[in-house]
Scaffold this motif. Sequence first.
Motif, PDB file in Angstrom:
ATOM      1  N   THR A 187      36.077  36.694  42.845  1.00 41.27           N
ATOM      2  CA  THR A 187      37.245  37.138  42.072  1.00 41.27           C
ATOM      3  C   THR A 187      38.515  36.452  42.545  1.00 41.27           C
ATOM      4  OG1 THR A 187      36.221  39.296  41.660  1.00 41.27           O
ATOM      5  CG2 THR A 187      38.615  39.162  41.420  1.00 41.27           C
ATOM      6  N   LEU A 188      38.731  36.358  43.875  1.00 41.97           N
ATOM      7  CA  LEU A 188      39.941  35.741  44.417  1.00 41.97           C
ATOM      8  C   LEU A 188      39.990  34.239  44.168  1.00 41.97           C
ATOM      9  CD1 LEU A 188      40.165  37.706  47.799  1.00 41.97           C
ATOM     10  CD2 LEU A 188      41.647  37.960  45.792  1.00 41.97           C
ATOM     11  N   GLU A 211      42.278  35.043  37.470  1.00 38.61           N
ATOM     12  CA  GLU A 211      42.200  36.413  37.975  1.00 38.61           C
ATOM     13  C   GLU A 211      41.137  37.252  37.267  1.00 38.61           C
ATOM     14  OE1 GLU A 211      46.136  38.033  37.759  1.00 38.61           O
ATOM     15  OE2 GLU A 211      46.877  36.761  39.388  1.00 38.61           O
TER      16      GLU A 211
END
Length: 282
Positions: free
Chosen positions: A54-55, A60
Motif C-alpha cells: 500500500t505504501l 495510495e
Amino acid sequence: MMPAQEITYRPRGRAEGPIIGAHRGRDVGGAGIFRDDVTFLQQPDARRINLRATLRDPFETVYVRRFEQRTAIAVYAVVDLSGSMAFEGNARKIDIAADLCVALAGSARRFGDAFGLIGCDDKIRDDFFIPATRRRGLDVETSRRFAEFVPTGRSAAGLAKAGELISGLRKLVFLISDFHLPLTAIEAALAGLARHDLAPIIIADSAEEENLPSWGLLSLRDLESGRNRLVAMRPALRDKWRTEAAERREALRRMFSFYGRTPFSIVDRLDVDRLSRHLLGA
C-alpha cells in the motif's frame, strides 16, 4: 494381500470444494499459501491489508493479501472385476488391484479426502460399491470386500456406467484394469469419466509375455468366456504376439493421454514409491 502403504497423489490443476484439505484450491481464504495482492475494493478485508504494498503505490491504493485455500477432494477407485483379472502367473491380478484400492483408501483418509469404490464386471456390482466418504476404517472395509473374491464376470461392460455414479465436483478417479478389453469398450469407459481427473492404472503379470516358449503346444483358456484353445507355439508366432502387445500398449497410451493422465503399469506387485512419483509428476 500386502500391508497397506501410503500413496502420495495430487489432483491436476486446482481443486474445488468447500472442505479445507491438503490440495491447492481455486478459492481464496484467510489462511494458506500466499497467492497475490488485490485492491481493497476487490476484497474488502481490513485484517489482510498489505501495508508495504500500500505504501509503495503512488496513487495510495490500499492492497489486501489473498491466500490460496487448501481444499479436500474425493478419490474414487473404479475397478475391473471381469474374469481376466483372475489371471495368476507371477502374481494374481485381483490381489494387486486389491492392494492398490486398500492403499488408496488409507491414503485418502490421511490426506483428509473422501474415498469411494466402484467395482464392475458385466454391470456395476452392489457388493463393490462404496460412495465417497470420509468415515474411518475404509481401508479395512475395502480389504474385506476383496477377501476371497474370485472374478468370474464375462465382460467389464459395467465400467462404461461408472461415471453415472460419480457426480458433482471434479474428482480424482483411478481406473484400474488389465485392459484386456475391446478398445471400443475402453473408450466408452474413459468417455464416461472424462469430466474427472482420470488416472488409468494397468494391472499386468509378467508371465503373460515373458514365459512364452519358442516351441511347444500351449493350452490357452479365456477366463471370461471359459473357452479353451490349443496353440502350436513357434518363434514367429511368439514374436508376432509380442509385437501386437506392444502396439496395443501404445494405442492405449495414446487413448489414455487424450482422456486424462498417461497410464501407469503395475507389474507383478504394487510399488507405492514409483506410483507416487508418477502421480506427482503426471
